[in-house]
Design an enzyme around this catalytic site. Structure first.
Site, PDB file in Angstrom:
ATOM      1  N   TRP A   1      -6.097  15.382  -3.874  1.00 56.19           N
ATOM      2  CA  TRP A   1      -5.460  16.564  -3.292  1.00 56.19           C
ATOM      3  C   TRP A   1      -5.338  17.723  -4.285  1.00 56.19           C
ATOM      4  CZ3 TRP A   1      -3.896  11.557  -2.449  1.00 56.19           C
ATOM      5  CH2 TRP A   1      -4.029  11.082  -1.122  1.00 56.19           C
TER       6      TRP A   1
ATOM      7  N   HIS B   1       2.764  11.217  -6.618  1.00 60.41           N
ATOM      8  CA  HIS B   1       2.010  10.065  -6.104  1.00 60.41           C
ATOM      9  C   HIS B   1       1.345   9.371  -7.290  1.00 60.41           C
ATOM     10  CE1 HIS B   1       2.211  11.118  -1.718  1.00 60.41           C
ATOM     11  NE2 HIS B   1       2.516  12.298  -2.257  1.00 60.41           N
TER      12      HIS B   1
ATOM     13  N   HIS C   1       7.306  13.231   4.250  1.00 64.35           N
ATOM     14  CA  HIS C   1       6.321  14.310   4.247  1.00 64.35           C
ATOM     15  C   HIS C   1       6.415  14.953   5.630  1.00 64.35           C
ATOM     16  CE1 HIS C   1       4.768  12.298   0.739  1.00 64.35           C
ATOM     17  NE2 HIS C   1       3.728  13.112   0.624  1.00 64.35           N
TER      18      HIS C   1
ATOM     19  N   ASP D   1       3.916  16.753  -7.259  1.00 60.66           N
ATOM     20  CA  ASP D   1       3.159  16.128  -6.179  1.00 60.66           C
ATOM     21  C   ASP D   1       1.979  15.307  -6.686  1.00 60.66           C
ATOM     22  OD1 ASP D   1       2.476  15.355  -3.659  1.00 60.66           O
ATOM     23  OD2 ASP D   1       2.006  17.325  -2.895  1.00 60.66           O
TER      24      ASP D   1
ATOM     25  N   GLU E   1       3.598  19.224   6.794  1.00 61.84           N
ATOM     26  CA  GLU E   1       2.765  19.720   5.690  1.00 61.84           C
ATOM     27  C   GLU E   1       1.479  20.303   6.283  1.00 61.84           C
ATOM     28  OE1 GLU E   1       0.935  18.380   1.357  1.00 61.84           O
ATOM     29  OE2 GLU E   1       1.605  16.838   2.756  1.00 61.84           O
TER      30      GLU E   1
ATOM     31  N   HIS F   1       8.970  14.217  -6.625  1.00 62.63           N
ATOM     32  CA  HIS F   1       7.920  13.944  -5.636  1.00 62.63           C
ATOM     33  C   HIS F   1       6.564  13.905  -6.337  1.00 62.63           C
ATOM     34  CE1 HIS F   1       6.331  14.422  -1.345  1.00 62.63           C
ATOM     35  NE2 HIS F   1       5.234  14.428  -2.099  1.00 62.63           N
TER      36      HIS F   1
ATOM     37  N   GLN G   1       0.717   6.692   4.340  1.00 60.89           N
ATOM     38  CA  GLN G   1      -0.226   7.800   4.208  1.00 60.89           C
ATOM     39  C   GLN G   1      -1.041   8.045   5.483  1.00 60.89           C
ATOM     40  OE1 GLN G   1      -1.433  10.081   1.172  1.00 60.89           O
ATOM     41  NE2 GLN G   1      -1.587  10.867   3.248  1.00 60.89           N
TER      42      GLN G   1
END
Length: 415
Positions: free
Chosen positions: A318, A62, A213, A312, A216, A60, A155
């Site tokens: 983030w 991005h 997702h 992640d 979260e 996982h 997203q």
């Protein structure tokens, strides 16, 4: 190179020799004792009694957002929601060339730490889907370093974003391997539930995997996991479905979780926890005591459900840190989740190897067995717990029988 001697294999006693031809493992043989490398022998590596494992798995990440932290603005609150706002600003500046350059740089970081299997979520809430097209090109261009699964990730939502359903459908038609979702970010609960039914139907029709997702948030009332699990159970898709994050589970009361786990075991979902990112993003609305903001990793593991760790983000809106080393995530995750007991330490590498491979449905494309791809990583330790204790490293990465990475440990002299 086509042969490794004096290797230790996880969950097997003694030393082993591993041989391969034309990129496939042809022999995994136990050794009675240490075997020397003789003069004149070519293509043989002495593992020196250290662990040889299948490659690490990054399940996982991005890649499309990697290396963008602070561009154009920093996430000053440290919350998930401001991160989404900052990414929306950066997304307006994205070009295919920019996306590909950053993705390739990040993939090389991952490969430098022995990772050869990667699942990347790619934002598809964008007219024209040029970022997705760029990442599909990266998937092919980086094939010599990693196997890359691409998730069509909405997203900014499916039902709450203009043309969200059409964009998801287009993304799958273009070649996305996995269908994603973000039900807790939809405007209403009804839209979140609707998005889950839509994405599961889309995956079923197109024979795709699913990675959502899910929940979260620290909100104990965010309960989309039960919806995802029930749809997966009814459709018989559980082994092909992954629930990522599920951090709200850390805020659920035990009575609800008792019932929930009954459903989760029937559904047979996979779970991915991103411990460093979750502990950074969650708990932001607490004063004290502060929640850890993670899902119930040890409880999921003890219940026999498949759970693994992931990075992640790497330097994005983030999460401002990260370097591609998944062992850093494993170390932090076991600490955060109170999983430093003897039995946990003896099998700790499961969370970044076999469990991740299962979540990605790699099947017989993964593992040190005759007939499988000659994808191997030599570590700087003899066991799982020693690897953690010494903060060990991947010393060599072999992919389809070819060395793609080698590392010399630092030498230290004391006076």
């Amino acid at each position: 190179m086509n042969h490794i001697r004096n290797a230790r294999l996880r969950a097997r006693k003694g030393l082993f020799s591993i041989a391969w031809t034309e990129g496939r493992i042809t022999a995994v043989q136990p050794q009675a004792d240490t075997l020397p490398i003789l003069d004149g022998e070519e293509g043989v590596l002495d593992a020196g009694g250290q662990l040889v494992i299948p490659p690490f798995v990054e399940p996982h990440i991005h890649l499309d957002a990697a290396l963008t932290a602070g561009e154009p603005n920093w996430n000053l609150s440290g919350t998930l929601f401001e991160g989404i706002e900052r990414w929306a600003e950066r997304k307006a500046l994205v070009t295919p060339e920019d996306t590909k350059s950053r993705a390739h740089r990040t993939i090389r970081m991952l490969a430098a730490h022995g990772i050869q299997h990667v699942r990347s979520h790619v934002d598809v809430t964008e007219p024209g889907l040029s970022t997705l097209q760029a990442m599909l090109e990266v998937r092919e261009e980086a094939r010599h370093l990693v196997d890359l699964q691409i998730v069509a990730f909405p997203q900014e939502g499916i039902e709450s974003f203009a043309d969200g359903r059409d964009l998801m459908t287009q993304a799958v038609a273009m070649g996305a391997d996995v269908v994603g979702g973000i039900p807790h970010f939809e405007n209403t609960r009804d839209q979140g539930v609707s998005s889950l039914h839509f994405l599961m139907d889309l995956a079923e029709r197109n024979d795709r995997l699913v990675d959502v997702h899910c929940d979260e948030t620290d909100d104990p009332n965010s309960r989309f996991l039960e919806v995802l699990a029930e749809i997966a159970r009814v459709k018989g898709m559980g082994s092909r479905v992954t629930a990522s994050h599920t951090t709200a589970m850390g805020s659920y009361d035990n009575a609800y979780c008792y019932k929930l786990f009954r459903l989760l075991k029937k559904a047979g979902l996979n779970f991915i926890s991103c411990p460093t990112e979750s502990i950074h993003l969650q708990g932001r609305f607490d004063s004290y005591p502060k929640r850890r903001g993670l899902t119930r990793v040890p409880e999921l593991d003890r219940a026999g459900l498949n759970v693994c760790f992931a990075q992640d983000s790497i330097v994005d809106p983030w999460y401002p840190l990260g370097n591609g080393n998944i062992l850093r995530i494993l170390d932090a995750g076991l600490h955060i989740c109170h999983m430093l007991g003897y039995e946990d330490l003896q099998r700790s590498l499961d969370f970044v190897t076999d469990n991740g491979a299962r979540a990605l449905s790699l099947g017989d494309r993964y593992g040190i067995e005759v007939g499988r791809p000659a994808n191997l990583v030599l570590l700087s330790a003899q066991s799982d717990d020693e690897m953690l204790r010494t903060q060990g490293q991947a010393l060599l990465s072999v992919r389809h029988g070819q060395v793609i990475m080698s590392r010399r440990p630092a030498e230290v002299s004391l006076v």
